[in-house]
Design a protein around this motif. Structure first.
Motif, PDB file in Angstrom:
ATOM      1  N   ALA A  25       0.757  -1.342  -0.061  1.00  0.00           N
ATOM      2  CA  ALA A  25       0.077   0.000  -0.016  1.00  0.00           C
ATOM      3  C   ALA A  25       0.807   1.243   0.036  1.00  0.00           C
ATOM      4  O   ALA A  25       0.608   2.353  -0.929  1.00  0.00           O
ATOM      5  CB  ALA A  25      -0.843  -0.019   1.352  1.00  0.00           C
ATOM      6  N   LEU A  26       2.079   1.208   0.697  1.00  0.00           N
ATOM      7  CA  LEU A  26       3.003   2.288   0.788  1.00  0.00           C
ATOM      8  C   LEU A  26       4.132   2.469  -0.138  1.00  0.00           C
ATOM      9  O   LEU A  26       4.893   3.282  -0.087  1.00  0.00           O
ATOM     10  CB  LEU A  26       3.609   2.682   2.149  1.00  0.00           C
ATOM     11  CG  LEU A  26       2.319   2.819   3.321  1.00  0.00           C
ATOM     12  CD1 LEU A  26       2.972   2.803   4.612  1.00  0.00           C
ATOM     13  CD2 LEU A  26       1.275   3.831   3.056  1.00  0.00           C
ATOM     14  N   SER A  27       4.156   1.465  -1.098  1.00  0.00           N
ATOM     15  CA  SER A  27       5.169   1.053  -2.115  1.00  0.00           C
ATOM     16  C   SER A  27       6.424   1.119  -1.489  1.00  0.00           C
ATOM     17  O   SER A  27       7.371   1.784  -2.100  1.00  0.00           O
ATOM     18  CB  SER A  27       4.813   2.334  -3.075  1.00  0.00           C
ATOM     19  OG  SER A  27       3.720   2.436  -3.644  1.00  0.00           O
ATOM     20  N   TYR A  28       6.808   0.351  -0.758  1.00  0.00           N
ATOM     21  CA  TYR A  28       8.082  -0.077  -0.237  1.00  0.00           C
ATOM     22  C   TYR A  28       9.098  -0.486  -1.292  1.00  0.00           C
ATOM     23  O   TYR A  28       8.365  -1.206  -2.153  1.00  0.00           O
ATOM     24  CB  TYR A  28       7.926  -0.961   0.904  1.00  0.00           C
ATOM     25  CG  TYR A  28       7.433  -0.600   2.192  1.00  0.00           C
ATOM     26  CD1 TYR A  28       6.789   0.359   2.342  1.00  0.00           C
ATOM     27  CD2 TYR A  28       7.751  -1.456   3.439  1.00  0.00           C
ATOM     28  CE1 TYR A  28       6.171   0.739   3.595  1.00  0.00           C
ATOM     29  CE2 TYR A  28       7.124  -1.218   4.784  1.00  0.00           C
ATOM     30  CZ  TYR A  28       6.358  -0.031   4.675  1.00  0.00           C
ATOM     31  OH  TYR A  28       5.908   0.398   5.899  1.00  0.00           O
ATOM     32  N   ILE A  29      10.315  -0.314  -1.097  1.00  0.00           N
ATOM     33  CA  ILE A  29      11.150  -1.055  -2.176  1.00  0.00           C
ATOM     34  C   ILE A  29      11.211  -2.623  -2.035  1.00  0.00           C
ATOM     35  O   ILE A  29      11.349  -3.046  -0.944  1.00  0.00           O
ATOM     36  CB  ILE A  29      12.441  -0.400  -2.195  1.00  0.00           C
ATOM     37  CG1 ILE A  29      12.545   0.893  -2.437  1.00  0.00           C
ATOM     38  CG2 ILE A  29      13.440  -1.243  -3.041  1.00  0.00           C
ATOM     39  CD1 ILE A  29      13.880   1.692  -2.086  1.00  0.00           C
ATOM     40  N   SER A  30      10.734  -3.228  -3.008  1.00  0.00           N
ATOM     41  CA  SER A  30      10.622  -4.788  -2.914  1.00  0.00           C
ATOM     42  C   SER A  30      11.910  -5.525  -2.539  1.00  0.00           C
ATOM     43  O   SER A  30      13.092  -5.080  -3.082  1.00  0.00           O
ATOM     44  CB  SER A  30      10.240  -5.295  -4.196  1.00  0.00           C
ATOM     45  OG  SER A  30       9.901  -6.739  -4.094  1.00  0.00           O
ATOM     46  N   ARG A  88       9.474   4.156   7.517  1.00  0.00           N
ATOM     47  CA  ARG A  88       9.785   4.600   8.990  1.00  0.00           C
ATOM     48  C   ARG A  88       8.861   5.159   9.753  1.00  0.00           C
ATOM     49  O   ARG A  88       8.650   4.813  10.936  1.00  0.00           O
ATOM     50  CB  ARG A  88      10.887   5.658   8.810  1.00  0.00           C
ATOM     51  CG  ARG A  88      11.572   6.556  10.056  1.00  0.00           C
ATOM     52  CD  ARG A  88      12.902   7.358   9.700  1.00  0.00           C
ATOM     53  NE  ARG A  88      13.473   7.455   8.795  1.00  0.00           N
ATOM     54  CZ  ARG A  88      13.589   7.879   7.557  1.00  0.00           C
ATOM     55  NH1 ARG A  88      12.921   9.116   7.480  1.00  0.00           N
ATOM     56  NH2 ARG A  88      14.629   7.656   6.463  1.00  0.00           N
ATOM     57  N   TYR A  89       7.859   6.154   9.196  1.00  0.00           N
ATOM     58  CA  TYR A  89       7.004   6.753   9.907  1.00  0.00           C
ATOM     59  C   TYR A  89       5.901   5.774  10.273  1.00  0.00           C
ATOM     60  O   TYR A  89       5.199   5.585  11.200  1.00  0.00           O
ATOM     61  CB  TYR A  89       6.270   8.101   9.109  1.00  0.00           C
ATOM     62  CG  TYR A  89       7.164   9.103   9.157  1.00  0.00           C
ATOM     63  CD1 TYR A  89       8.003   9.647  10.335  1.00  0.00           C
ATOM     64  CD2 TYR A  89       7.470   9.616   7.946  1.00  0.00           C
ATOM     65  CE1 TYR A  89       9.056  10.687   9.958  1.00  0.00           C
ATOM     66  CE2 TYR A  89       8.498  10.723   7.632  1.00  0.00           C
ATOM     67  CZ  TYR A  89       9.364  11.288   8.789  1.00  0.00           C
ATOM     68  OH  TYR A  89      10.111  11.993   8.600  1.00  0.00           O
ATOM     69  N   ASN A  90       5.419   4.892   9.258  1.00  0.00           N
ATOM     70  CA  ASN A  90       4.580   3.936   9.377  1.00  0.00           C
ATOM     71  C   ASN A  90       4.984   3.093  10.820  1.00  0.00           C
ATOM     72  O   ASN A  90       4.102   2.707  11.560  1.00  0.00           O
ATOM     73  CB  ASN A  90       4.333   3.071   8.398  1.00  0.00           C
ATOM     74  CG  ASN A  90       3.506   1.959   8.302  1.00  0.00           C
ATOM     75  OD1 ASN A  90       2.136   2.229   8.798  1.00  0.00           O
ATOM     76  ND2 ASN A  90       3.772   0.720   8.036  1.00  0.00           N
ATOM     77  N   ASP A  91       6.110   2.415  10.874  1.00  0.00           N
ATOM     78  CA  ASP A  91       6.635   1.624  11.915  1.00  0.00           C
ATOM     79  C   ASP A  91       6.651   2.237  13.120  1.00  0.00           C
ATOM     80  O   ASP A  91       6.130   1.679  14.132  1.00  0.00           O
ATOM     81  CB  ASP A  91       7.849   0.816  11.602  1.00  0.00           C
ATOM     82  CG  ASP A  91       7.893  -0.241  10.420  1.00  0.00           C
ATOM     83  OD1 ASP A  91       6.975  -0.366   9.847  1.00  0.00           O
ATOM     84  OD2 ASP A  91       8.894  -0.647  10.139  1.00  0.00           O
TER      85      ASP A  91
END
Length: 108
Positions: A25-30, A88-91
């Motif tokens: 959903a937040l498009s992390y680097i795979s 970072r902010y999500n975690d």
């Protein structure tokens, strides 16, 4: 007591499920560190909180383990040196919520 345990554990199940979805959903680097961390931590939180919610009402230690996992989630961006700001902010935010919900469940 039982209804509070169920309520706060349910909130942690939802937080764990969010962590399983967040990399997409937040498009992390795979394949990045935050990507893997959120999937592993999300699975652990979801399973442990579900066990507590579905019948382990007297096992407060399960909620304390979830709280410790939440603490890890809050410090992981600094320990693992996240390069992206979204994870970072999500975690940090989700980790704080998990600690609050797990503590409330453990003390119920």
């Amino acid at each position: 007591m039982r209804s509070r345990v169920i309520f706060f554990s349910l909130l942690n199940v939802l937080a764990g499920l969010w962590l399983l979805v967040a990399p997409y959903a937040l498009s992390y680097i795979s394949g990045s560190t935050p990507y893997a961390n959120d999937l592993l931590v999300g699975a652990a939180i979801t399973v442990l909180a579900a066990v507590r919610m579905l019948g382990a009402y007297r096992s407060a230690w399960i909620s304390w383990i979830v709280a410790l996992i939440g603490v890890w989630l809050m410090i992981a961006p600094f320990v693992l040196d996240y390069l992206e700001s979204n994870p970072r902010y999500n975690d940090i935010i989700i980790g704080a919520l998990v600690v609050v919900f797990a503590s409330a469940s453990a003390l119920s």
